[in-house]
Design a protein around this motif. Structure first.
Motif, short mmCIF file in Angstrom:
data_model
loop_
_atom_site.label_atom_id
_atom_site.label_comp_id
_atom_site.label_asym_id
_atom_site.label_seq_id
_atom_site.Cartn_x
_atom_site.Cartn_y
_atom_site.Cartn_z
N SER A 23 0.95 -1.21 0.04
CA SER A 23 -0.03 0.07 -0.12
C SER A 23 0.93 1.25 -0.06
O SER A 23 1.99 1.14 0.28
N GLY A 24 0.24 2.41 -0.35
CA GLY A 24 1.02 3.55 -0.41
C GLY A 24 0.20 4.54 -0.97
O GLY A 24 -1.13 4.58 -1.13
N GLU A 25 0.91 5.83 -0.81
CA GLU A 25 0.03 7.05 -1.59
C GLU A 25 0.87 7.80 -2.34
O GLU A 25 2.11 7.95 -2.12
N TYR A 26 0.41 8.26 -3.53
CA TYR A 26 1.10 8.96 -4.45
C TYR A 26 1.20 10.57 -3.78
O TYR A 26 0.22 10.99 -3.41
N PRO A 33 5.73 14.07 -17.26
CA PRO A 33 6.38 12.84 -17.45
C PRO A 33 7.68 12.81 -16.61
O PRO A 33 8.57 12.02 -16.83
N ALA A 34 8.06 13.95 -15.94
CA ALA A 34 9.35 14.14 -15.26
C ALA A 34 9.45 13.38 -13.65
O ALA A 34 10.61 12.77 -13.31
N HIS A 35 8.42 13.34 -12.81
CA HIS A 35 8.83 13.04 -11.56
C HIS A 35 7.47 12.38 -10.93
O HIS A 35 6.42 12.79 -11.13
N LEU A 36 7.71 11.22 -10.03
CA LEU A 36 6.97 10.61 -9.14
C LEU A 36 7.25 10.29 -7.81
O LEU A 36 8.38 9.77 -7.74
N ALA A 37 6.55 10.75 -7.00
CA ALA A 37 6.82 10.38 -5.48
C ALA A 37 5.70 9.70 -4.74
O ALA A 37 4.51 10.20 -4.96
N MET A 38 5.97 8.46 -4.33
CA MET A 38 4.91 7.49 -3.72
C MET A 38 5.48 7.06 -2.43
O MET A 38 6.49 6.40 -2.48
N THR A 39 4.67 6.92 -1.35
CA THR A 39 5.21 5.92 -0.41
C THR A 39 4.90 4.51 -0.64
O THR A 39 4.00 4.51 -1.53
N LEU A 40 5.63 3.65 -0.23
CA LEU A 40 5.20 2.16 -0.59
C LEU A 40 5.61 1.33 0.81
O LEU A 40 6.82 1.37 1.30
N THR A 41 4.76 0.58 1.27
CA THR A 41 4.93 -0.39 2.26
C THR A 41 4.44 -1.66 2.11
O THR A 41 3.25 -1.74 1.71
N GLN A 45 3.74 -3.41 4.74
CA GLN A 45 3.28 -3.55 5.88
C GLN A 45 1.91 -2.67 5.95
O GLN A 45 1.97 -1.52 7.03
N PRO A 46 0.82 -2.63 5.23
CA PRO A 46 -0.25 -1.68 5.39
C PRO A 46 -0.81 -1.53 6.87
O PRO A 46 -0.71 -2.55 7.42
N GLY A 47 -1.19 -0.28 7.07
CA GLY A 47 -1.48 0.36 8.25
C GLY A 47 -0.24 0.74 8.99
O GLY A 47 -0.42 1.80 10.13
N ASP A 48 0.90 0.53 8.71
CA ASP A 48 1.96 1.23 9.41
C ASP A 48 2.54 2.29 8.73
O ASP A 48 2.02 2.77 7.55
N ASP A 49 3.13 3.21 9.19
CA ASP A 49 4.01 4.33 8.77
C ASP A 49 4.62 3.98 7.45
O ASP A 49 5.56 3.36 7.65
N ALA A 50 4.24 4.30 6.17
CA ALA A 50 5.03 3.99 5.11
C ALA A 50 6.24 4.90 4.76
O ALA A 50 7.16 4.42 4.01
N GLY A 51 6.58 5.84 5.67
CA GLY A 51 7.72 6.45 5.59
C GLY A 51 7.96 7.48 4.59
O GLY A 51 7.11 7.65 4.00
N LEU A 52 9.31 7.78 4.28
CA LEU A 52 9.45 8.85 3.14
C LEU A 52 9.23 8.24 1.63
O LEU A 52 9.04 6.85 1.46
N PRO A 53 8.75 9.00 0.72
CA PRO A 53 8.46 8.48 -0.50
C PRO A 53 9.66 7.90 -1.21
O PRO A 53 10.71 8.23 -1.19
N SER A 113 16.39 4.37 5.47
CA SER A 113 15.66 4.15 6.78
C SER A 113 16.48 3.39 7.65
O SER A 113 17.46 3.75 7.92
N ASP A 114 15.89 2.12 8.15
CA ASP A 114 16.45 1.33 9.02
C ASP A 114 16.92 0.14 8.50
O ASP A 114 17.23 -0.91 9.22
N PHE A 115 17.16 0.02 7.12
CA PHE A 115 17.67 -1.24 6.43
C PHE A 115 19.05 -1.39 6.67
O PHE A 115 19.87 -0.72 7.03
N THR A 116 19.16 -2.73 6.78
CA THR A 116 20.45 -3.36 6.80
C THR A 116 21.26 -3.21 5.33
O THR A 116 20.46 -3.08 4.32
N ASP A 117 22.54 -3.37 5.54
CA ASP A 117 23.10 -3.58 4.10
C ASP A 117 22.55 -4.34 3.29
O ASP A 117 22.61 -4.27 2.09
N GLU A 118 22.18 -5.48 3.76
CA GLU A 118 21.70 -6.66 3.09
C GLU A 118 20.36 -6.39 2.51
O GLU A 118 20.03 -6.73 1.32
N GLN A 119 19.52 -5.70 3.26
CA GLN A 119 18.27 -5.29 2.78
C GLN A 119 18.36 -4.00 1.59
O GLN A 119 17.61 -4.29 0.66
N VAL A 120 19.40 -3.35 1.70
CA VAL A 120 19.42 -2.18 0.68
C VAL A 120 19.96 -2.99 -0.47
O VAL A 120 19.42 -3.00 -1.63
#
Length: 148
Positions: free
Chosen positions: A69-72, A78-86, A88-96, A117-124
């Motif tokens: 889930s997320g929000e535009y 056609p230059a730019h799009l910013a959207m949150t994406l998670t 874990q619906p219901g949780d804070d989606a963080g920065l777009p 965010s709080d990603f580990t190097d492996e998650q990145v």
């Protein structure tokens, strides 16, 4: 300070077409799923406008599913799009997640940036690998769109 990681590729298509590929449900379902995962189009909600909702269900090969889930937040075709994406619906989606499309010789430079965010190097590393798989499939979608 926000710590973003970035994936950049040049696609051999006009940026209007690239923007269409990332914001139209029938194309999005193909590339967001990649070759390994199914995203049924009927699970997609894509209200591509500032404040519009995004929802998708990913069916994994092992039988599991991921609900996205997320929000535009910013839509500047056609230059730019910013959207949150998670996934874990219901949780804070963080920065777009930021999608920037720049006209370059031979096509469009697509840059995707995401807050570490709080990603580990492996998650990145896994997320970068995922974005590269998305872009591989965006290239296939674009080829179909152009040869239609």
């Amino acid at each position: 300070m926000t710590d973003y990681f970035t994936v950049t590729r040049t696609l051999s298509a006009p940026r209007e077409l690239v923007f269409e590929a990332i914001t139209t449900p029938e194309h999005f379902a193909v590339w967001f799923g990649t070759a390994a995962v199914e995203v049924p189009q009927e699970t997609l909600t894509m209200d591509v406008r500032p404040g519009g909702a995004f929802r998708a269900v990913m069916h994994l090969p092992d039988g599991n599913r991921i609900d996205w889930s997320g929000e535009y937040q910013v839509v500047e075709p056609p230059a730019h799009l910013a959207m949150t994406l998670t996934d874990q619906p219901g949780d804070d989606a963080g920065l777009p997640v930021l999608f920037d499309l720049e006209e370059v010789e031979g096509g469009t430079k697509l840059t995707i940036r995401q807050d570490r965010s709080d990603f580990t190097d492996e998650q990145v590393a896994a997320t970068i690998e995922g974005y590269n798989a998305f872009i591989d499939d965006i290239e296939r979608v674009l080829a179909t769109m152009q040869n239609g």
